[in-house]
Design a protein around this motif. Structure first.
Motif, short mmCIF file in Angstrom:
data_model
loop_
_atom_site.label_atom_id
_atom_site.label_comp_id
_atom_site.label_asym_id
_atom_site.label_seq_id
_atom_site.Cartn_x
_atom_site.Cartn_y
_atom_site.Cartn_z
N GLY A 92 28.83 -3.84 53.32
CA GLY A 92 29.79 -2.81 52.91
C GLY A 92 30.30 -3.07 51.52
O GLY A 92 30.46 -2.04 50.76
N ALA A 93 30.35 -4.27 51.11
CA ALA A 93 31.07 -4.64 49.71
C ALA A 93 29.99 -4.18 48.70
O ALA A 93 30.13 -3.22 47.65
N LEU A 94 28.67 -4.17 48.78
CA LEU A 94 27.54 -3.83 47.89
C LEU A 94 27.40 -2.43 47.98
O LEU A 94 26.88 -1.82 46.97
N MET A 95 27.71 -1.86 49.17
CA MET A 95 27.48 -0.31 49.34
C MET A 95 28.76 0.33 48.36
O MET A 95 28.40 1.39 47.86
N CYS A 96 29.67 -0.28 48.24
CA CYS A 96 30.73 0.34 47.42
C CYS A 96 30.32 0.17 45.96
O CYS A 96 30.91 1.36 45.34
N TYR A 97 29.74 -0.56 45.34
CA TYR A 97 29.39 -0.56 44.22
C TYR A 97 28.03 0.28 43.81
O TYR A 97 27.96 0.96 42.68
N SER A 98 27.22 0.39 44.97
CA SER A 98 25.83 1.13 44.78
C SER A 98 26.16 2.57 45.10
O SER A 98 25.28 3.51 44.62
N MET A 99 27.32 3.07 45.46
CA MET A 99 27.70 4.57 45.98
C MET A 99 27.96 5.21 44.55
O MET A 99 27.85 6.49 44.46
N LEU A 100 28.25 4.63 43.48
CA LEU A 100 28.73 5.14 42.28
C LEU A 100 27.55 6.24 41.66
O LEU A 100 27.95 7.21 41.01
N GLY A 101 26.19 5.76 41.73
CA GLY A 101 25.36 6.47 41.42
C GLY A 101 25.08 7.89 42.15
O GLY A 101 24.97 8.97 41.64
N GLN A 102 25.20 7.98 43.40
CA GLN A 102 25.18 9.08 44.37
C GLN A 102 26.53 9.85 43.96
O GLN A 102 26.26 11.05 44.04
N LEU A 103 27.36 9.43 43.71
CA LEU A 103 28.71 9.84 43.44
C LEU A 103 28.71 10.82 42.02
O LEU A 103 29.09 11.99 41.87
N GLU A 104 28.07 10.01 41.33
CA GLU A 104 28.11 10.73 39.85
C GLU A 104 26.97 12.25 40.11
O GLU A 104 27.49 13.22 39.49
N GLU A 105 25.91 11.73 40.65
CA GLU A 105 24.63 13.12 40.88
C GLU A 105 25.76 14.19 41.93
O GLU A 105 25.71 15.45 41.45
N SER A 106 26.55 13.86 42.71
CA SER A 106 27.34 14.80 43.61
C SER A 106 28.26 15.47 42.65
O SER A 106 28.41 16.62 42.92
#
Length: 364
Positions: free
Chosen positions: A115-129
């Motif tokens: 869950g902690a790693l997903m918080c940091y990896s989410m930024l790429g998807q968030l930028e595209e979204s």
């Protein structure tokens, strides 16, 4: 050879059980924190979902919510176990439960790290979204009379005012779309008709931006039309008038806002993971030391506790062999279920007519 063995006396075992009982109750609070962080992140994403394109962004808050609920249940059970382990006789009730509990807690602790790693990896998807969502929101900015889109003008204006931004990448993004509805264009004016005819798609494009792009700190009244025309305004040079409009794009502003939230949540979850890992380590030591007490038969004796009874290599080899034997066992069962002739005695063949011979006469 055991991994990280520690010698425990009766007093040390009792103190370890009492400390773990307190830590498990604290872990329930950390589970509530994880649950609250997931709810907070979910609300923040849903608050601006009209400006985003769906990219599985709900997976991270859903993960935190689920992990938080599981943490409360697991640590409540762990607190009860550690409280009973102060008495060696009560440990007998939990002896068969301890190892499955530790295995489940290990995978739960691993899920906290994920869950902690997903918080940091989410930024790429968030930028595209955000890039695609803001582009569509600006495109439908003018559709104030269209059901389902009539709220986007208010949403975009509120965004640009609140975050002090303009456009997707910058204020020039508004030059490439028609953001004024045809309802408010005077078709009797030659300039309006010429602008519509000059564009291949028949759009009314101009070097202007909505009022929400105006910088409130500008020393002069906001210039939002004919921005690139220096002669249209007195004492004006659009290349140096940076205070007139917000220079930062809304995608960058929102990305920085969510990045601060995600980094804060990710750091908090990492700290909780380290805390849960320490609790899991303590419970493992308590379990192994109490099992060694039962082997010796004296509740007052000293006992050894460890993380693994054998080395990492030996433990991995043993588990691999167990899995391999289980696989072979399943293959044998599958084969026996598929072939009806397996495990049956062979059929006797007596001759070409398959007739058994006559029995020999017995002498009287």
């Amino acid at each position: 050879m055991a991994v990280l063995p520690v010698r425990f006396t009766k007093t040390k075992r009792d103190k370890l059980a009492q400390v773990l009982w307190v830590l498990n109750w604290i872990s329930i609070v950390t589970g509530i924190i994880l649950f609250s962080l997931g709810i907070f992140l979910k609300v923040e994403i849903n608050k601006r979902q009209d400006l985003m394109v769906e990219r599985q962004l709900q997976s991270v808050p859903n993960m935190l919510i689920a992990v938080g609920l599981i943490a409360c249940a697991i640590n409540f059970l762990g607190g009860k176990i550690c409280y009973d382990c102060v008495d060696t006789n009560k440990f007998l009730r939990w002896k068969l439960v301890m190892l499955p509990y530790i295995i489940c807690t290990f995978f739960f602790t691993l899920s906290v790290l994920v869950g902690a790693l997903m918080c940091y990896s989410m930024l790429g998807q968030l930028e595209e979204s955000l890039t695609l969502g803001l582009r569509d929101a600006m495109r439908y900015y003018k559709d104030t009379d269209t059901p389902g889109r009539c709220f986007l003008k208010h949403t975009v204006d509120q965004l640009q005012i609140q975050f002090q931004c303009c456009g997707n990448e910058g204020y020039r993004d508004w030059f490439q779309i028609q953001w004024v509805s045809n309802r408010y264009l005077d078709m009797s004016q030659r300039e309006v008709v010429d602008r519509l005819r000059s564009n291949v798609e028949g759009k009314y494009l101009m070097d202007g931006v909505p009022f929400s792009c105006c910088n409130v700190n500008s020393p002069r009244p906001c210039i939002q039309y004919q921005i690139t025309n220096n002669s249209a305004h007195f004492n004006y040079d659009y290349q140096t008038e940076e205070l007139n409009l917000w220079m930062r794009g809304c995608r960058q502003a929102l990305l920085e806002y969510y990045a601060d939230i995600m980094h804060s949540i990710g750091l908090t979850v990492l700290i909780i993971w380290l805390f849960e890992l320490s609790v899991l380590t303590g419970v493992r030591y308590l379990q192994t030391s109490l099992e060694n007490v039962l082997r010796q038969g004296d509740p007052e004796c000293e006992s050894d506790g460890w993380l693994l009874e054998n080395s990492f290599v030996e433990t991995a080899r043993t588990n691999f062999n167990i899995i391999k034997h289980l696989g072979k066992f399943n293959q044998i069962n599958t084969a026996s279920n598929g072939d009806p002739n397996i495990d049956r005695p062979p059929t006797a063949h007596y001759g070409p007519d398959n007739v058994p011979p006559k029995p020999l006469p017995t002498s009287s």
